[in-house]
Design an enzyme around this catalytic site. Structure first.
Site, PDB file in Angstrom:
ATOM      1  N   GLY A  48      53.105  54.792  36.094  1.00 39.13           N
ATOM      2  CA  GLY A  48      51.837  54.358  35.791  1.00 39.13           C
ATOM      3  C   GLY A  48      50.742  55.209  35.679  1.00 39.13           C
ATOM      4  O   GLY A  48      49.836  54.794  34.866  1.00 39.13           O
ATOM      5  N   GLU A 103      47.188  59.192  40.592  1.00 33.10           N
ATOM      6  CA  GLU A 103      47.817  57.985  40.801  1.00 33.10           C
ATOM      7  C   GLU A 103      47.266  56.942  40.018  1.00 33.10           C
ATOM      8  O   GLU A 103      46.063  57.180  39.994  1.00 33.10           O
ATOM      9  CB  GLU A 103      47.707  57.680  42.544  1.00 33.10           C
ATOM     10  CG  GLU A 103      49.242  57.957  43.359  1.00 33.10           C
ATOM     11  CD  GLU A 103      50.261  56.903  42.941  1.00 33.10           C
ATOM     12  OE1 GLU A 103      50.193  56.403  41.674  1.00 33.10           O
ATOM     13  OE2 GLU A 103      50.984  56.348  43.879  1.00 33.10           O
ATOM     14  N   ASP A 104      48.001  55.944  39.973  1.00 35.17           N
ATOM     15  CA  ASP A 104      47.484  54.806  39.264  1.00 35.17           C
ATOM     16  C   ASP A 104      46.501  53.826  39.963  1.00 35.17           C
ATOM     17  O   ASP A 104      45.603  53.492  39.783  1.00 35.17           O
ATOM     18  CB  ASP A 104      48.662  54.093  38.256  1.00 35.17           C
ATOM     19  CG  ASP A 104      49.550  53.562  39.295  1.00 35.17           C
ATOM     20  OD1 ASP A 104      49.657  54.079  40.318  1.00 35.17           O
ATOM     21  OD2 ASP A 104      50.521  53.055  38.689  1.00 35.17           O
ATOM     22  N   ASP A 107      47.792  51.006  46.924  1.00 33.38           N
ATOM     23  CA  ASP A 107      47.849  49.384  47.444  1.00 33.38           C
ATOM     24  C   ASP A 107      47.884  49.539  49.004  1.00 33.38           C
ATOM     25  O   ASP A 107      47.062  49.873  49.672  1.00 33.38           O
ATOM     26  CB  ASP A 107      48.949  48.794  46.949  1.00 33.38           C
ATOM     27  CG  ASP A 107      49.156  47.490  47.108  1.00 33.38           C
ATOM     28  OD1 ASP A 107      48.183  46.590  47.275  1.00 33.38           O
ATOM     29  OD2 ASP A 107      50.192  46.911  47.216  1.00 33.38           O
ATOM     30  N   LYS A 135      43.012  49.412  46.217  1.00 35.26           N
ATOM     31  CA  LYS A 135      42.692  47.995  46.896  1.00 35.26           C
ATOM     32  C   LYS A 135      42.532  48.269  48.555  1.00 35.26           C
ATOM     33  O   LYS A 135      43.286  48.233  49.291  1.00 35.26           O
ATOM     34  CB  LYS A 135      43.873  47.144  46.657  1.00 35.26           C
ATOM     35  CG  LYS A 135      44.201  46.686  45.334  1.00 35.26           C
ATOM     36  CD  LYS A 135      45.688  45.833  45.211  1.00 35.26           C
ATOM     37  CE  LYS A 135      46.023  45.675  44.163  1.00 35.26           C
ATOM     38  NZ  LYS A 135      47.581  45.016  44.085  1.00 35.26           N
ATOM     39  N   VAL A 157      47.102  43.612  39.533  1.00 31.18           N
ATOM     40  CA  VAL A 157      46.591  43.756  38.380  1.00 31.18           C
ATOM     41  C   VAL A 157      47.568  44.352  37.208  1.00 31.18           C
ATOM     42  O   VAL A 157      48.585  45.306  37.795  1.00 31.18           O
ATOM     43  CB  VAL A 157      45.358  44.646  38.267  1.00 31.18           C
ATOM     44  CG1 VAL A 157      44.182  44.069  39.108  1.00 31.18           C
ATOM     45  CG2 VAL A 157      45.654  45.932  39.280  1.00 31.18           C
ATOM     46  N   ASP A 163      52.242  47.947  35.602  1.00 26.10           N
ATOM     47  CA  ASP A 163      53.071  46.853  35.073  1.00 26.10           C
ATOM     48  C   ASP A 163      53.120  45.989  35.770  1.00 26.10           C
ATOM     49  O   ASP A 163      53.010  45.954  36.934  1.00 26.10           O
ATOM     50  CB  ASP A 163      54.530  47.768  34.797  1.00 26.10           C
ATOM     51  CG  ASP A 163      55.104  47.825  36.072  1.00 26.10           C
ATOM     52  OD1 ASP A 163      54.425  48.748  36.841  1.00 26.10           O
ATOM     53  OD2 ASP A 163      56.265  47.403  36.301  1.00 26.10           O
ATOM     54  N   ARG A 169      51.787  47.698  30.315  1.00 24.43           N
ATOM     55  CA  ARG A 169      51.333  49.070  30.491  1.00 24.43           C
ATOM     56  C   ARG A 169      50.397  49.514  29.561  1.00 24.43           C
ATOM     57  O   ARG A 169      49.420  50.408  29.660  1.00 24.43           O
ATOM     58  CB  ARG A 169      52.352  50.176  30.727  1.00 24.43           C
ATOM     59  CG  ARG A 169      53.350  49.872  31.960  1.00 24.43           C
ATOM     60  CD  ARG A 169      54.111  51.374  32.126  1.00 24.43           C
ATOM     61  NE  ARG A 169      55.483  51.028  32.941  1.00 24.43           N
ATOM     62  CZ  ARG A 169      55.323  50.955  34.530  1.00 24.43           C
ATOM     63  NH1 ARG A 169      54.075  51.451  34.976  1.00 24.43           N
ATOM     64  NH2 ARG A 169      56.638  50.686  35.156  1.00 24.43           N
TER      65      ARG A 169
HETATM   66  P1  IMP Z   1      51.460  51.446  47.715  1.00 29.77           P
HETATM   67  O1  IMP Z   1      52.676  52.261  48.189  1.00 29.77           O
HETATM   68  O2  IMP Z   1      51.641  50.067  48.547  1.00 29.77           O
HETATM   69  O3  IMP Z   1      50.235  51.832  47.920  1.00 29.77           O
HETATM   70  O4  IMP Z   1      51.967  51.149  46.345  1.00 29.77           O
HETATM   71  C1  IMP Z   1      51.763  51.783  45.331  1.00 29.77           C
HETATM   72  C2  IMP Z   1      52.299  51.590  44.156  1.00 29.77           C
HETATM   73  O5  IMP Z   1      52.612  49.942  43.893  1.00 29.77           O
HETATM   74  C3  IMP Z   1      51.440  52.034  42.766  1.00 29.77           C
HETATM   75  O6  IMP Z   1      51.737  53.082  42.317  1.00 29.77           O
HETATM   76  C4  IMP Z   1      52.031  50.576  41.870  1.00 29.77           C
HETATM   77  O7  IMP Z   1      53.142  51.333  41.123  1.00 29.77           O
HETATM   78  C5  IMP Z   1      52.591  49.465  42.656  1.00 29.77           C
HETATM   79  N1  IMP Z   1      51.344  48.507  42.687  1.00 29.77           N
HETATM   80  C6  IMP Z   1      50.410  48.376  43.699  1.00 29.77           C
HETATM   81  N2  IMP Z   1      49.504  47.347  43.193  1.00 29.77           N
HETATM   82  C7  IMP Z   1      49.922  47.098  41.957  1.00 29.77           C
HETATM   83  C8  IMP Z   1      49.198  45.986  41.276  1.00 29.77           C
HETATM   84  O8  IMP Z   1      48.093  45.388  41.304  1.00 29.77           O
HETATM   85  N3  IMP Z   1      49.662  46.037  39.923  1.00 29.77           N
HETATM   86  C9  IMP Z   1      50.706  46.893  39.525  1.00 29.77           C
HETATM   87  N4  IMP Z   1      51.236  47.722  40.305  1.00 29.77           N
HETATM   88  C10 IMP Z   1      50.905  47.896  41.646  1.00 29.77           C
HETATM   89 MG    MG Z   2      54.608  50.541  39.418  1.00 26.25          MG
END
Ligand code: IMP
Ligand code: MG
Length: 186
Positions: A48, A103-104, A107, A135, A157, A163, A169
């Site tokens: 991403g 990072e994209d 979350d 977020k 999103v 994605d 993407r």
């Molecule tokens: P975390 O470990 O929960 O912070 O997850 C982060 C990863 O989850 C990101 O790098 C994304 O690949 C994926 N992700 C989290 N939220 C979204 C979203 O809203 N859309 C798409 N991918 C997401």
């Molecule tokens: Mg992902």
């Protein structure tokens, strides 16, 4: 992706192309100023972050290199478990380097938290994070993020690298995934 699929998946546009690019110009200027006189190693998290990283890098005025890591979290595709497996490690040794993780989206923060711990153990000179999106409502673990593009509400999103099941993407903007397709995990 057919036009019909595209239209079915894309909901409200949250951040349009102009707003994204304008913010990336600002981030590039800020990062360039902060790292003046140093060499940067950008570490992108596949897949991403590739799109954001490519645009951000072109706004940097300090010497920089890029490298990539691929990681996969165990557990459901849309819900991070925090247990992370490295699928592809870096080619470049980060010891003694100024490392900026790109990072994209952050979350829960679990993926990034693991990554930061893993990279710190390799003794970089400095280690910071830039995330295009965050977020804050979903955060389960505090992660130090030096630069943030946009704070967004708790919605799934797509676009600009993000994605849903590997699709979307290539959208030049960030949109909410259409309600019909929203995974129940978010
Ligand atoms: P975390 O470990 O929960 O912070 O997850 C982060 C990863 O989850 C990101 O790098 C994304 O690949 C994926 N992700 C989290 N939220 C979204 C979203 O809203 N859309 C798409 N991918 C997401
Ligand atoms: Mg992902």
């Amino acid at each position: 992706m057919t036009q019909a699929e595209l239209e079915r998946g894309v909901g409200e546009i949250l951040i349009d192309e102009d707003a994204l690019q304008a913010r990336i110009v600002e981030l590039g200027a800020e990062i360039s100023a902060d790292y003046e006189g140093r060499d940067l190693l950008l570490v992108g998290v596949l897949k991403g972050a590739v799109f954001f990283m490519a645009d951000l890098m072109r706004e940097l005025t300090v010497p920089c290199e890029i490298d990539f890591m691929a990681i996969s979290s165990y557990g459901a595709a849309t819900d991070s478990s925090g247990v992370v497996r490295i699928l592809k490690d870096l080619d470049i040794n980060v010891a003694g380097r100024d490392v900026l993780v790109v990072e994209d989206i952050i979350d829960s923060g679990l993926t990034l938290s693991y990554l930061v711990r893993n990279l710190s153990a390799r003794k970089p000179d400095s280690l910071e994070v830039v995330a295009l999106l965050t977020k804050p409502d979903r955060r389960e673990i505090e992660v130090p993020v030096r630069y943030v593009g946009f704070e967004i509400p708790n919605r799934f999103v797509i676009g600009y690298g993000l994605d849903f099941a590997e699709r979307y993407r290539n959208l030049p903007y960030v949109a909410v995934l259409h309600a019909d397709l929203v995974p129940n995990a978010t």
